[in-house]
Design a protein around this motif. Sequence first.
Motif, mmCIF file in Angstrom:
data_model
loop_
_atom_site.group_PDB
_atom_site.id
_atom_site.type_symbol
_atom_site.label_atom_id
_atom_site.label_comp_id
_atom_site.label_asym_id
_atom_site.label_seq_id
_atom_site.Cartn_x
_atom_site.Cartn_y
_atom_site.Cartn_z
ATOM 1 N N UNK A 26 73.056 8.564 47.555
ATOM 2 C CA UNK A 26 73.099 10.021 47.460
ATOM 3 C C UNK A 26 72.889 10.419 46.000
ATOM 4 N N UNK A 27 71.791 11.093 45.747
ATOM 5 C CA UNK A 27 71.455 11.505 44.393
ATOM 6 C C UNK A 27 70.648 10.489 43.613
ATOM 7 N N UNK A 28 70.561 9.258 44.119
ATOM 8 C CA UNK A 28 69.798 8.236 43.384
ATOM 9 C C UNK A 28 68.554 7.765 44.135
ATOM 10 N N UNK A 29 68.410 8.150 45.395
ATOM 11 C CA UNK A 29 67.237 7.713 46.152
ATOM 12 C C UNK A 29 66.075 8.665 45.887
ATOM 13 N N UNK A 30 65.002 8.098 45.397
ATOM 14 C CA UNK A 30 63.770 8.863 45.177
ATOM 15 C C UNK A 30 63.101 9.118 46.521
ATOM 16 N N UNK A 31 62.987 8.040 47.326
ATOM 17 C CA UNK A 31 62.382 8.165 48.660
ATOM 18 C C UNK A 31 62.608 6.866 49.430
ATOM 19 N N UNK A 32 62.657 6.989 50.736
ATOM 20 C CA UNK A 32 62.673 5.812 51.597
ATOM 21 C C UNK A 32 61.241 5.355 51.827
ATOM 22 N N UNK A 33 61.044 4.048 51.824
ATOM 23 C CA UNK A 33 59.694 3.508 52.010
ATOM 24 C C UNK A 33 59.484 3.010 53.433
ATOM 25 N N UNK A 34 60.517 2.369 53.996
ATOM 26 C CA UNK A 34 60.321 1.860 55.345
ATOM 27 C C UNK A 34 61.522 1.126 55.891
ATOM 28 N N UNK A 35 61.444 0.857 57.181
ATOM 29 C CA UNK A 35 62.453 0.094 57.914
ATOM 30 C C UNK A 35 61.722 -1.030 58.625
ATOM 31 N N UNK B 200 66.118 5.712 41.778
ATOM 32 C CA UNK B 200 65.948 6.112 40.384
ATOM 33 C C UNK B 200 66.700 5.197 39.443
ATOM 34 N N UNK B 201 66.151 4.978 38.272
ATOM 35 C CA UNK B 201 66.883 4.354 37.167
ATOM 36 C C UNK B 201 67.789 5.424 36.566
ATOM 37 N N UNK B 202 68.836 5.014 35.889
ATOM 38 C CA UNK B 202 69.707 5.977 35.202
ATOM 39 C C UNK B 202 68.852 6.789 34.226
ATOM 40 N N UNK B 203 69.143 8.078 34.172
ATOM 41 C CA UNK B 203 68.393 8.953 33.282
ATOM 42 C C UNK B 203 67.218 9.636 33.941
ATOM 43 N N UNK B 204 66.919 9.265 35.194
ATOM 44 C CA UNK B 204 65.820 9.871 35.929
ATOM 45 C C UNK B 204 66.358 10.492 37.213
ATOM 46 N N UNK B 205 65.558 11.301 37.845
ATOM 47 C CA UNK B 205 65.950 11.886 39.119
ATOM 48 C C UNK B 205 66.631 13.224 38.960
ATOM 49 N N UNK B 206 66.774 13.897 40.055
ATOM 50 C CA UNK B 206 67.305 15.259 40.090
ATOM 51 C C UNK B 206 68.705 15.374 39.524
ATOM 52 N N UNK B 207 69.606 14.446 39.931
ATOM 53 C CA UNK B 207 70.999 14.572 39.520
ATOM 54 C C UNK B 207 71.218 14.193 38.064
ATOM 55 N N UNK B 208 70.242 13.564 37.438
ATOM 56 C CA UNK B 208 70.386 13.146 36.047
ATOM 57 C C UNK B 208 69.712 14.113 35.064
ATOM 58 N N UNK B 209 68.866 15.029 35.562
ATOM 59 C CA UNK B 209 68.122 15.897 34.649
ATOM 60 C C UNK B 209 68.899 17.125 34.252
#
Length: 152
Positions: free
Chosen positions: A75-84, A143-152
Amino acid sequence: MAIYFDDFEVGQTFVGGGRTFTEAEIITFAHSYDPQAMHIDRVYAEDGSFKGLIASGFHTLSIAWWLFLKLGLVEGSMKIGIGVDEVRWKRPVRPGDTVALTVEIIEKSLTSANDSGRVHFSHTLKNQANEVVLTYNSLHLIWLKGYGKSES
């Protein structure tokens, strides 16, 4: 509490809480998404190969995904799901069964964009008797730390 790519380690294991399947929920889901008699017709199901009503495998997979999200790992760190991949229904889930999820990190690698990485999760869903009912793998960009919506 989000966990970023940097914090995940191969071999880490996380255990999610339980969820009980009700007969009404099984029938309602099946009527909407998998209307096979073994999921919606008690009389048919009693005489069928499973000797009773069972949840749709897709219902079971949906609950496993819900339990994964409830862990809060991405939650807050997933950029996108790629597959199952490699979905396997091992045992039927019946009304009254309570399932719990275990998730293990099986692989991780940085992306070429250097803002995120691929994290490969192995999911195992067990019933109250500790019997495996479902397994699958999922792959996500985290996301790596420092990137993504919750980190900006």
